[in-house]
Write a protein that holds these residues in place. Sequence first.
Motif, PDB file in Angstrom:
ATOM      1  N   GLN A  56      39.095 -87.933 -19.500  1.00  0.00           N
ATOM      2  CA  GLN A  56      39.792 -88.787 -18.540  1.00  0.00           C
ATOM      3  C   GLN A  56      39.864 -88.129 -17.156  1.00  0.00           C
ATOM      4  N   SER A  57      39.928 -86.786 -17.151  1.00  0.00           N
ATOM      5  CA  SER A  57      40.078 -86.088 -15.865  1.00  0.00           C
ATOM      6  C   SER A  57      38.762 -85.990 -15.096  1.00  0.00           C
ATOM      7  N   MET A 141      27.530 -78.868  -9.085  1.00  0.00           N
ATOM      8  CA  MET A 141      28.881 -78.807  -9.674  1.00  0.00           C
ATOM      9  C   MET A 141      29.932 -78.577  -8.599  1.00  0.00           C
ATOM     10  N   LEU A 142      31.163 -78.816  -9.001  1.00  0.00           N
ATOM     11  CA  LEU A 142      32.289 -78.498  -8.122  1.00  0.00           C
ATOM     12  C   LEU A 142      32.836 -77.126  -8.508  1.00  0.00           C
ATOM     13  N   THR A 176      35.387 -76.520 -11.501  1.00  0.00           N
ATOM     14  CA  THR A 176      36.549 -77.408 -11.545  1.00  0.00           C
ATOM     15  C   THR A 176      36.074 -78.846 -11.751  1.00  0.00           C
ATOM     16  N   THR A 177      36.911 -79.638 -12.399  1.00  0.00           N
ATOM     17  CA  THR A 177      36.526 -81.031 -12.664  1.00  0.00           C
ATOM     18  C   THR A 177      36.876 -81.926 -11.481  1.00  0.00           C
ATOM     19  N   GLN A 178      37.829 -81.494 -10.683  1.00  0.00           N
ATOM     20  CA  GLN A 178      38.300 -82.316  -9.563  1.00  0.00           C
ATOM     21  C   GLN A 178      38.477 -81.454  -8.312  1.00  0.00           C
ATOM     22  N   VAL A 179      38.526 -82.107  -7.168  1.00  0.00           N
ATOM     23  CA  VAL A 179      38.853 -81.386  -5.934  1.00  0.00           C
ATOM     24  C   VAL A 179      40.376 -81.182  -5.939  1.00  0.00           C
ATOM     25  N   LYS A 180      40.791 -79.932  -6.071  1.00  0.00           N
ATOM     26  CA  LYS A 180      42.232 -79.657  -6.123  1.00  0.00           C
ATOM     27  C   LYS A 180      42.680 -78.876  -4.896  1.00  0.00           C
ATOM     28  N   ALA A 251      31.000 -90.258  -6.664  1.00  0.00           N
ATOM     29  CA  ALA A 251      32.026 -90.306  -7.717  1.00  0.00           C
ATOM     30  C   ALA A 251      33.193 -89.373  -7.384  1.00  0.00           C
ATOM     31  N   VAL A 252      32.879 -88.232  -6.789  1.00  0.00           N
ATOM     32  CA  VAL A 252      33.939 -87.284  -6.399  1.00  0.00           C
ATOM     33  C   VAL A 252      34.812 -87.898  -5.303  1.00  0.00           C
TER      34      VAL A 252
END
Lengths: 410, 281
Positions: A56-57, A141-142, A176-180, A251-252
């Motif tokens: 989901q993340s 990748m991120l 990382t899966t998301q930009v944090k 998508a990001v």
Amino acid sequence: MTWKNSGANKNALQPSSPHSLMGLDHQTALEHGLRLPVDFNYQKVEFSYQAFVMLQSLNDYDQQQVIKEIQFISLHPTAASSIKQSRNPFRHMRRSDIPFRNYHYFIDYKIAANGQVHVTDILFDQQLYGKKDRHTDERTMLYRVERIGSGAKYDGAKMEEEITELTTEWGGAKPTTQVKTAHAAINGMLNEFAKAQWLMGTHLDTAYQSDAIQAYTLFHNPSDKVVRDLIECAFDKSQSNASHNAQHLAAVLKQNQQLGKKVKWVAHSQGAIIFLSALRYYRVHYQGLLTSQELAIHGSGANVADLQQAAKLVGLKTHEPRNNPFDPVPNLAGKNDLSASSFARSIKFFPSIIFSSTGASPHTLPFLGVKTYYAQLSTLGSKVRAKEVKKYIQKAEQLMQEAQKKQKTL
Amino acid sequence: MKKLLKTLWQGFVGGADFTQLVTERFILEDKLLKITIPISNVVARQLPKEVNYPYRNRHWFNTKQKTHTHETYVHIYTRVWMYLPIIGIFPSSEYGMLSSVFRIKKTHDGINALDNQALGSWLNQEYDEYYNHPEPGDKARGSNTRIRQEMSKHTTLSDEVMAIQLEAAINNGGYPQIPDATTVQINGTEWVFHQLIKPHSRSRTDMYCLGLDEGHYLVVRFNHQVDRSDKHKKWRKAANQTQQRVMEMVSLTDYVADEPQSRLSNDTSSALQTSSGQETV
């Protein structure tokens, strides 16, 4: 390695624990932001809570890639997993798809007595990310990159000691899966992972000077050697195409917007081409505006007007581009200035983009303004080029004065 | 013509040119450090160099010291050489950079820097303790601990898979174990040789350490920064040879206080210290 069958699932998992299993149906999946394919076998696959949360993340692009592999597992649960990187040259030539057989997530699963596939965990495959012996094995990748130095920034001519400090300022990258982070960057061509880390950190420091950046997210556009990097640039420049990098970036961007994240981006060189392609892809495949994000364009390989227009259409704020007037990349490759004088300038300065790395090159490091560039060249003893830049400044000032005079007379 | 043929044979332009040397001298308390080194092919800003390094003065050391991840040091001197393609058509096509950095470092209390074995063990210990620090912090402190903590959340992985993934995670995102420090003899002086290397990375850092007194040591640090891994073999050998030759031209002798000032000024042999075509900031 992309997936691992951990054998029969003998232990009943405790409900409400991270390992509790949950079945999905089309409706539940949609409600939780999962776009499972129409032919997904809901009866055959169950997810642990931990695996479900991870799935989901993920952003839309990563999610689709992982789901594709879960679907493969559900069809062939006993199939051996391959740890090889694909070396098929035709796969590498197809820029709209990832050049590897396996995606970089590790899927841990068990086969239940009734033949069901229980996906117990999804995590980054630790063997597949980061720096690789062959840079063509690096993945899009991120990464979260930290400032590990003492605050070295690029603000003009540097001493030898300062050059080494600049190249070791950023590090400790982890996937990382998301930009944090509040800042993110996408690099240009021929930037291996280690180089992209410090170079994009330096560009962010220049683009957002008032921000004390301690960490940023690198959208790493890996280098696939000169020829394929160029093919990728040409591919993304075509309005109808979007490379896998551009699709991933779109998508990001969408995920950032959905999560309400304020992100300040920098796109350098080929990164600007990918960003433009991603915005075009976004308009076709996603909905909503990208108003919480902004973009600084450096040494743009894309046409700045096109990029600004595409950004405007999706509500993304752009900053004044930092393109050196002596840099052939934005002038010629980006078609930002195809005048005869720009062509002449670019030809004269061409050797300095290829025979220098962290310095007098008008392309690699951030452009700090034409007067600073002149001062820099003078300090470094590059008299011929400094003279050219001075001539350019004088001409620009003369034109400005004439324009002011005209305005007054009107 | 000879130069062109040599360039074509070696497959790169740039690097250290041992026909153009410069000699620098620095006073490290009662020692004189003499460095004879090829000029840089990178044009950089030049500032007057400090000659005196009273490192035993605690206040002076604390004022001058810098910290980068696990290392705290006082910088003395840096020289860099770029390695570039013969015909580079595209931006960012440079092959890499070799830097040679001279520093003074302190040992921990109880570690005698004049004892090479103790110094070698301390170097590895300092590295291990920093990256495996029980409390992860900033500047990569406790990086390996943080990775272990994160990986421990994946409880369903089998022991075998966990071991493989954990090792890969530390190799990729952490600081894996480095080889034990050894000793090398260069011109009759025994140096402690210490390497910072990572699997999957062609870049590496080689350090030669020599005790100055019981609590301080000199570090000569060579960083081989590989920007294009597919082109590394073109310049790897040349960079290794440069490292060896530079080390052979480093001398640390007793300093006589009434040394004529002229002997402390820098000598330049064969050529002036100017650009040879490559420029940087």
